[in-house]
Design an enzyme around this catalytic site. Structure first.
Site, mmCIF file in Angstrom:
data_model
loop_
_atom_site.group_PDB
_atom_site.id
_atom_site.type_symbol
_atom_site.label_atom_id
_atom_site.label_comp_id
_atom_site.label_asym_id
_atom_site.label_seq_id
_atom_site.Cartn_x
_atom_site.Cartn_y
_atom_site.Cartn_z
ATOM 1 N N LYS A 87 -6.126 12.728 5.178
ATOM 2 C CA LYS A 87 -6.413 14.011 5.800
ATOM 3 C C LYS A 87 -4.583 14.769 6.377
ATOM 4 O O LYS A 87 -3.811 14.807 5.753
ATOM 5 C CB LYS A 87 -6.207 12.169 7.645
ATOM 6 C CG LYS A 87 -4.743 10.805 6.837
ATOM 7 C CD LYS A 87 -3.257 12.264 7.814
ATOM 8 C CE LYS A 87 -2.446 12.531 7.214
ATOM 9 N NZ LYS A 87 -1.629 11.324 7.858
ATOM 10 N N GLY A 103 1.872 8.327 -1.345
ATOM 11 C CA GLY A 103 3.062 8.806 -0.908
ATOM 12 C C GLY A 103 2.769 10.957 -0.246
ATOM 13 O O GLY A 103 4.763 10.458 -0.295
ATOM 14 N N ALA A 104 2.527 11.405 0.106
ATOM 15 C CA ALA A 104 2.913 12.100 -0.277
ATOM 16 C C ALA A 104 2.432 13.743 1.857
ATOM 17 O O ALA A 104 2.460 14.716 1.849
ATOM 18 C CB ALA A 104 1.868 13.459 -0.849
ATOM 19 N N LEU A 141 -0.362 12.728 2.934
ATOM 20 C CA LEU A 141 -2.115 13.156 3.319
ATOM 21 C C LEU A 141 -2.140 12.135 3.385
ATOM 22 O O LEU A 141 -3.752 11.695 2.947
ATOM 23 C CB LEU A 141 -2.304 13.702 1.803
ATOM 24 C CG LEU A 141 -1.607 15.356 1.652
ATOM 25 C CD1 LEU A 141 -2.293 16.079 0.498
ATOM 26 C CD2 LEU A 141 -2.251 16.283 2.866
ATOM 27 N N SER A 174 -2.919 8.498 2.098
ATOM 28 C CA SER A 174 -3.055 8.022 1.052
ATOM 29 C C SER A 174 -3.565 5.731 1.201
ATOM 30 O O SER A 174 -3.948 5.543 0.753
ATOM 31 C CB SER A 174 -2.467 8.027 -0.640
ATOM 32 O OG SER A 174 -1.201 7.762 -0.543
ATOM 33 N N ASP A 181 -4.046 7.872 11.211
ATOM 34 C CA ASP A 181 -4.846 7.966 10.229
ATOM 35 C C ASP A 181 -6.459 7.412 8.897
ATOM 36 O O ASP A 181 -6.862 7.440 8.600
ATOM 37 C CB ASP A 181 -3.656 7.721 8.465
ATOM 38 C CG ASP A 181 -2.731 8.074 8.162
ATOM 39 O OD1 ASP A 181 -2.208 9.086 9.973
ATOM 40 O OD2 ASP A 181 -1.725 8.662 7.727
HETATM 41 N N1 LIG Z 1 -4.450 4.985 -5.379
HETATM 42 C C1 LIG Z 1 -3.558 4.100 -5.051
HETATM 43 N N2 LIG Z 1 -3.864 3.094 -5.549
HETATM 44 C C2 LIG Z 1 -3.153 2.018 -4.813
HETATM 45 N N3 LIG Z 1 -1.899 1.956 -3.625
HETATM 46 C C3 LIG Z 1 -1.873 3.699 -3.413
HETATM 47 C C4 LIG Z 1 -3.155 4.392 -4.207
HETATM 48 N N4 LIG Z 1 -2.802 5.095 -2.829
HETATM 49 C C5 LIG Z 1 -2.187 4.674 -1.853
HETATM 50 N N5 LIG Z 1 -1.372 3.514 -2.339
HETATM 51 C C6 LIG Z 1 -0.471 2.836 -1.026
HETATM 52 O O1 LIG Z 1 -0.245 3.769 -0.446
HETATM 53 C C7 LIG Z 1 1.141 4.176 -0.367
HETATM 54 C C8 LIG Z 1 1.718 5.185 0.301
HETATM 55 O O2 LIG Z 1 1.855 5.182 1.105
HETATM 56 P P1 LIG Z 1 2.764 5.934 1.848
HETATM 57 O O3 LIG Z 1 4.030 5.895 2.393
HETATM 58 O O4 LIG Z 1 2.272 5.940 3.946
HETATM 59 O O5 LIG Z 1 2.345 7.531 1.987
HETATM 60 P P2 LIG Z 1 0.930 8.311 2.088
HETATM 61 O O6 LIG Z 1 -0.225 7.807 3.213
HETATM 62 O O7 LIG Z 1 1.583 9.740 2.982
HETATM 63 O O8 LIG Z 1 -0.052 8.772 1.295
HETATM 64 C C9 LIG Z 1 1.554 3.780 -2.070
HETATM 65 O O9 LIG Z 1 2.630 3.266 -2.179
HETATM 66 C C10 LIG Z 1 1.081 2.194 -2.293
HETATM 67 O O10 LIG Z 1 0.887 1.557 -1.475
HETATM 68 C C1 LIG Z 2 4.556 9.382 10.905
HETATM 69 C C2 LIG Z 2 3.394 9.372 11.171
HETATM 70 O O1 LIG Z 2 2.544 9.831 12.537
HETATM 71 C C3 LIG Z 2 1.484 9.699 10.200
HETATM 72 C C4 LIG Z 2 2.280 9.313 8.797
HETATM 73 O O2 LIG Z 2 1.154 9.504 7.430
HETATM 74 P P1 LIG Z 2 1.805 9.557 6.204
HETATM 75 O O3 LIG Z 2 1.478 8.397 5.954
HETATM 76 O O4 LIG Z 2 2.999 10.336 5.767
HETATM 77 O O5 LIG Z 2 0.222 10.440 5.072
HETATM 78 C C5 LIG Z 2 3.284 7.536 11.223
HETATM 79 C C6 LIG Z 2 1.182 6.858 12.246
HETATM 80 O O6 LIG Z 2 0.930 8.432 12.872
HETATM 81 O O7 LIG Z 2 1.131 5.915 12.085
HETATM 82 MG MG LIG Z 3 0.412 6.737 5.219
#
Ligand SMILES: Nc1ncnc2c1ncn2[C@@H]1O[C@H](COP(=O)(O)OP(=O)(O)O)[C@@H](O)[C@H]1O
Ligand SMILES: C[C@@](O)(CCOP(=O)(O)O)CC(=O)O
Ligand SMILES: [Mg+2]
Length: 430
Positions: free
Chosen positions: A13, A143-144, A146, A148, A208
């Site tokens: 997202k 972890g960017a 979006l 994930s 999310d």
């Molecule tokens: N392809 C994947 N395989 C395994 N774990 C994943 C994958 N994508 C996301 N994750 C999990 O989600 C975490 C990242 O989440 P977060 O810090 O909330 O960042 P975002 O949701 O923005 O990408 C990773 O450290 C891992 O635990």
């Molecule tokens: C910072 C926040 O608003 C979004 C976090 O998104 P992401 O894990 O950085 O993709 C936290 C949330 O709404 O749960």
């Molecule tokens: Mg996240």
């Protein structure tokens, strides 16, 4: 669906307005991305073994299903019509029991990922559920900002619910999928994926996983009263705005950033409260503009102003990063549009709302400047479909459904070309 392999997929997202303030029950606006997570679930040779293969984060674990503290977990579970009900918070006693299975986890990332998996597994499956291999690949940067983590949680919640028949398998193709307000199967996936997000970062707003489950675009508001569902307003006529997505590639953890805002909030409540209120008001204002019957130059101009203000407020909350400021400066100097960080910040991605009259040359020059800084810009579209399922329906699918093949696909394009949801009617939607 025991006995055969299947795939589940859920989108990432983009939060357009209201990250962080969403955690504090302010309205926020987000849309699903075309970048997605794909989970392959395949029967294990040894039916007592549960195997995780998550090559994107170098994670590989095997547990014996009889080691899961089934009895402890059942003590804390309530059921409605045979389906487990998620709790308001993670149950600390269950987290504690699961943690005892995770002694050999090498990092915080592996620990939270395994905790999230086992928390969902032990609630949604039973001791006699045959062991499977779970292999996730993502075309999203991890972890960017979006989402994930949420797309991973949604894939797991959906797959485990299908595996144990807590929900039906979907039958509708992308062309037949009609928007409908009531969908109990999706509500079930959404509620359980939120428990997965809680394992990842403690206090998620729920935006999310709602977007990853339902897809499309949404105005979302967490309700602060206990046991009350969040408000999710689908934005059906989401304007076709041009969005440039740029990843600074600076790693960061959502948990740390959400924790940082909580700390600021407890130190300076009188200062942070009006900032969070302003963010909520800003998202409401944006909603009014984005849902007007006509979206023209005037609306885009206002939306760009709101993007700039939202970024400034996020800076004030301490969740920007020098590289995100670099994206903003380059974007502003190139006059391509309005830029803000998206997601938790601290690195990760920024979005630029691109002006209608900017030439493609100017956009390409700006993307080259980003590249020189080590950033990556994405060609992606918004408003994609939510969680989907793909099951084998012919002999030809055997290679496609091999864990060995899937886990070694090299890069985003290879994953998309092999299994992608775009332009195919093989995937089915709830
Ligand atoms: N392809 C994947 N395989 C395994 N774990 C994943 C994958 N994508 C996301 N994750 C999990 O989600 C975490 C990242 O989440 P977060 O810090 O909330 O960042 P975002 O949701 O923005 O990408 C990773 O450290 C891992 O635990
Ligand atoms: C910072 C926040 O608003 C979004 C976090 O998104 P992401 O894990 O950085 O993709 C936290 C949330 O709404 O749960
Ligand atoms: Mg996240």
């Amino acid at each position: 669906m025991t006995g055969s392999s299947f795939f589940v997929s859920a989108p990432g997202k983009v939060i357009i307005f209201g990250e962080h303030s969403a955690v504090y029950s302010k309205p926020a606006i987000a849309a699903a991305l075309s970048l997605r997570a794909y989970l392959l679930v395949s029967p294990n040779e040894n039916i007592d073994e549960i195997t995780l293969k998550f090559p994107d984060i170098n994670l590989s674990y095997v547990w014996n299903k009889h080691d899961i503290p089934w009895e402890e977990i059942r003590k804390f579970q309530t059921f409605e019509k045979g389906r487990p009900l998620p709790t308001e918070e993670l149950v600390p006693e269950i987290v504690d029991k699961i943690t005892s299975l995770l002694d050999d986890c090498k990092s915080t990332t592996h620990f939270t990922t395994c905790l999230s998996f086992l928390y969902l597994y032990s609630h949604l499956c039973e001791e006699d559920t045959p062991g499977h291999v779970f292999c996730i690949r993502s075309t999203l940067p991890i972890g960017a900002g979006l989402g994930s983590s949420a797309s991973t949680g949604v894939c797991l919640a959906a797959a485990l619910s299908v595996l144990t028949k807590k929900i039906d398998t979907p039958t509708v193709t992308i062309n037949q999928k009609a928007a409908k307000d009531e969908n109990h199967q999706l509500d079930f996936i959404d509620a359980w994926s939120l428990m997965g997000e809680k394992c990842f970062h403690g206090n998620p707003s729920g935006i999310d996983n709602a977007v990853a489950t339902f897809g499309g675009a949404v105005m979302f508001q967490r309700v602060s009263a206990p046991a009350q569902p969040s408000i999710r307003t689908t934005m059906r006529n989401f304007p076709s705005i041009k969005l440039l997505l740029t990843n600074t590639k600076i790693p960061r953890s959502t948990a740390d950033l959400v924790g940082g805002v909580a700390k600021l909030n407890s130190l300076y409540p009188k200062i942070s409260s009006p900032i969070l209120d302003a963010m909520g008001n800003l998202a409401s204002e944006a909603y009014q503009i984005m849902t007007r019957p006509v979206f023209g130059d005037e609306e885009l101009k206002t939306l760009k102003e709101l993007v700039n203000i939202n970024h400034g407020l996020l800076v004030a909350l301490g969740v920007s990063h020098p590289t995100l400021e670099k994206v903003k400066i380059i974007g502003d100097l190139s006059k391509i549009g309005a830029t803000k960080l998206t997601g938790a910040g601290g690195g990760g991605c920024a979005i630029t709302l691109v002006d209608e009259n900017v030439s493609s040359e100017t956009i390409q020059t700006t993307i080259s400047e980003f590249k020189k800084e080590g950033f990556e810009s994405f060609d992606t579209s918004l408003g994609g479909k939510g969680v989907a399922l793909l099951s084998a329906d012919s002999e030809d699918d055997i290679k496609l459904f091999s864990v060995e093949n899937f886990s070694t696909l090299d890069g985003r394009a290879a994953i998309e070309n092999t299994i992608g949801t775009n332009g195919t009617t093989k995937w089915k939607y709830w």
